[in-house]
Design a protein around this motif. Structure first.
Motif, PDB file in Angstrom:
ATOM      1  N   UNK A  32      16.208 -53.033  18.208  1.00  0.00           N
ATOM      2  CA  UNK A  32      15.062 -53.722  17.619  1.00  0.00           C
ATOM      3  C   UNK A  32      13.744 -53.604  18.332  1.00  0.00           C
ATOM      4  N   UNK A  33      14.132 -53.861  19.807  1.00  0.00           N
ATOM      5  CA  UNK A  33      12.847 -53.874  20.616  1.00  0.00           C
ATOM      6  C   UNK A  33      12.348 -52.450  20.811  1.00  0.00           C
ATOM      7  N   UNK A  34      13.517 -51.632  20.932  1.00  0.00           N
ATOM      8  CA  UNK A  34      13.153 -49.970  20.847  1.00  0.00           C
ATOM      9  C   UNK A  34      12.449 -49.541  19.397  1.00  0.00           C
ATOM     10  N   UNK A  35      12.705 -50.006  18.555  1.00  0.00           N
ATOM     11  CA  UNK A  35      12.107 -49.888  17.170  1.00  0.00           C
ATOM     12  C   UNK A  35      10.370 -50.335  17.266  1.00  0.00           C
ATOM     13  N   UNK A  36      10.415 -51.583  17.697  1.00  0.00           N
ATOM     14  CA  UNK A  36       8.926 -52.232  17.826  1.00  0.00           C
ATOM     15  C   UNK A  36       8.112 -51.469  18.937  1.00  0.00           C
ATOM     16  N   UNK A  37       8.863 -50.720  19.728  1.00  0.00           N
ATOM     17  CA  UNK A  37       8.260 -49.917  20.919  1.00  0.00           C
ATOM     18  C   UNK A  37       7.493 -48.736  20.292  1.00  0.00           C
ATOM     19  N   UNK A  38       8.170 -48.138  19.339  1.00  0.00           N
ATOM     20  CA  UNK A  38       7.712 -47.131  18.596  1.00  0.00           C
ATOM     21  C   UNK A  38       6.587 -47.208  17.408  1.00  0.00           C
ATOM     22  N   UNK A  39       6.518 -48.492  17.183  1.00  0.00           N
ATOM     23  CA  UNK A  39       5.620 -49.029  16.340  1.00  0.00           C
ATOM     24  C   UNK A  39       4.249 -49.626  16.790  1.00  0.00           C
ATOM     25  N   UNK A  40       4.191 -49.652  17.961  1.00  0.00           N
ATOM     26  CA  UNK A  40       3.045 -50.175  18.565  1.00  0.00           C
ATOM     27  C   UNK A  40       1.747 -49.374  18.153  1.00  0.00           C
ATOM     28  N   UNK A  47      12.207 -44.708   7.947  1.00  0.00           N
ATOM     29  CA  UNK A  47      13.293 -44.753   8.448  1.00  0.00           C
ATOM     30  C   UNK A  47      14.036 -43.540   9.343  1.00  0.00           C
ATOM     31  N   UNK A  48      13.657 -42.400   8.600  1.00  0.00           N
ATOM     32  CA  UNK A  48      14.259 -40.909   9.066  1.00  0.00           C
ATOM     33  C   UNK A  48      13.609 -40.903  10.241  1.00  0.00           C
ATOM     34  N   UNK A  49      12.211 -41.104  10.468  1.00  0.00           N
ATOM     35  CA  UNK A  49      11.512 -40.736  11.879  1.00  0.00           C
ATOM     36  C   UNK A  49      12.133 -41.618  12.939  1.00  0.00           C
ATOM     37  N   UNK A  50      12.356 -42.939  12.583  1.00  0.00           N
ATOM     38  CA  UNK A  50      13.004 -43.829  13.443  1.00  0.00           C
ATOM     39  C   UNK A  50      14.216 -43.439  13.854  1.00  0.00           C
ATOM     40  N   UNK A  73       8.670 -59.605  10.955  1.00  0.00           N
ATOM     41  CA  UNK A  73       8.158 -59.052  12.218  1.00  0.00           C
ATOM     42  C   UNK A  73       7.424 -57.591  11.282  1.00  0.00           C
ATOM     43  N   UNK A  74       8.098 -56.938  10.508  1.00  0.00           N
ATOM     44  CA  UNK A  74       7.489 -55.733  10.002  1.00  0.00           C
ATOM     45  C   UNK A  74       7.214 -55.978   8.783  1.00  0.00           C
ATOM     46  N   UNK A  75       6.261 -55.002   8.290  1.00  0.00           N
ATOM     47  CA  UNK A  75       5.937 -54.878   6.852  1.00  0.00           C
ATOM     48  C   UNK A  75       6.284 -53.407   6.421  1.00  0.00           C
ATOM     49  N   UNK A  76       6.105 -52.904   5.091  1.00  0.00           N
ATOM     50  CA  UNK A  76       6.165 -51.803   4.657  1.00  0.00           C
ATOM     51  C   UNK A  76       5.390 -51.283   3.423  1.00  0.00           C
ATOM     52  N   UNK A  88       3.893 -56.066  11.338  1.00  0.00           N
ATOM     53  CA  UNK A  88       2.987 -56.927  10.447  1.00  0.00           C
ATOM     54  C   UNK A  88       2.028 -57.682  11.016  1.00  0.00           C
ATOM     55  N   UNK A  89       2.089 -57.936  12.233  1.00  0.00           N
ATOM     56  CA  UNK A  89       0.757 -58.598  12.848  1.00  0.00           C
ATOM     57  C   UNK A  89       0.694 -57.794  14.221  1.00  0.00           C
ATOM     58  N   UNK A  90      -0.383 -57.273  14.406  1.00  0.00           N
ATOM     59  CA  UNK A  90      -0.662 -56.462  15.502  1.00  0.00           C
ATOM     60  C   UNK A  90      -0.466 -57.248  16.721  1.00  0.00           C
ATOM     61  N   UNK A  91      -0.629 -58.286  16.989  1.00  0.00           N
ATOM     62  CA  UNK A  91      -0.397 -59.136  18.067  1.00  0.00           C
ATOM     63  C   UNK A  91       1.164 -59.215  18.486  1.00  0.00           C
ATOM     64  N   UNK A  92       2.094 -58.789  17.695  1.00  0.00           N
ATOM     65  CA  UNK A  92       3.542 -58.671  17.929  1.00  0.00           C
ATOM     66  C   UNK A  92       3.574 -57.763  19.078  1.00  0.00           C
ATOM     67  N   UNK A  93       2.740 -56.746  19.140  1.00  0.00           N
ATOM     68  CA  UNK A  93       2.781 -55.665  20.244  1.00  0.00           C
ATOM     69  C   UNK A  93       2.673 -56.571  21.679  1.00  0.00           C
ATOM     70  N   UNK A  94       2.055 -57.533  21.708  1.00  0.00           N
ATOM     71  CA  UNK A  94       2.069 -58.257  23.118  1.00  0.00           C
ATOM     72  C   UNK A  94       3.428 -58.759  23.469  1.00  0.00           C
ATOM     73  N   UNK A  95       4.254 -58.979  22.568  1.00  0.00           N
ATOM     74  CA  UNK A  95       5.749 -59.314  22.874  1.00  0.00           C
ATOM     75  C   UNK A  95       6.400 -57.982  23.648  1.00  0.00           C
ATOM     76  N   UNK A  96       6.236 -56.837  23.112  1.00  0.00           N
ATOM     77  CA  UNK A  96       6.666 -55.744  23.444  1.00  0.00           C
ATOM     78  C   UNK A  96       6.327 -55.536  24.737  1.00  0.00           C
TER      79      UNK A  96
END
Length: 106
Positions: A32-40, A47-50, A73-76, A88-96
């Protein structure tokens, strides 16, 4: 958000703390951390791209995306046949960013 407007943990009520803990639990998985890193940086991916980026099964990708979305954490966004996932919240990239910096071995 500037430093003066940052919310302190002591200012959160029980419901907000429960939601925050749920989000952190959802994030606390290597895939999930890897997924978030691609959504920064505002990236929106299907789903296919991820699943191709991470070289994992599409069903596994869907499972992880579902958990992240369920915990806020995510929206679609549906566009034609595709559903795009994004932070969902741009500030979540701070966690990554924090996790990346805090795990560097010196």
């Amino acid at each position: 958000m500037n430093i003066g407007s940052m919310i302190k943990i002591k200012d959160l009520d029980t419901e907000m703390l429960d939601r925050a803990a749920g989000m952190l639990k959802a994030i606390a998985h290597p895939m999930r951390i890897a997924i978030l890193s691609h959504l920064e940086d505002g990236n929106k991916l299907t789903v296919t791209e991820i699943h191709k980026l991470l070289n994992i099964e599409q069903s596994t990708t869907s499972h992880h995306l579902g958990i992240l979305k369920d915990k806020g954490v995510l929206a679609s966004e549906r566009q034609g046949k595709n559903t795009f996932y994004y932070l969902k919240h741009n500030s979540l990239r701070n966690i990554v960013d924090c996790v990346s910096k805090c795990t560097v071995v010196k």
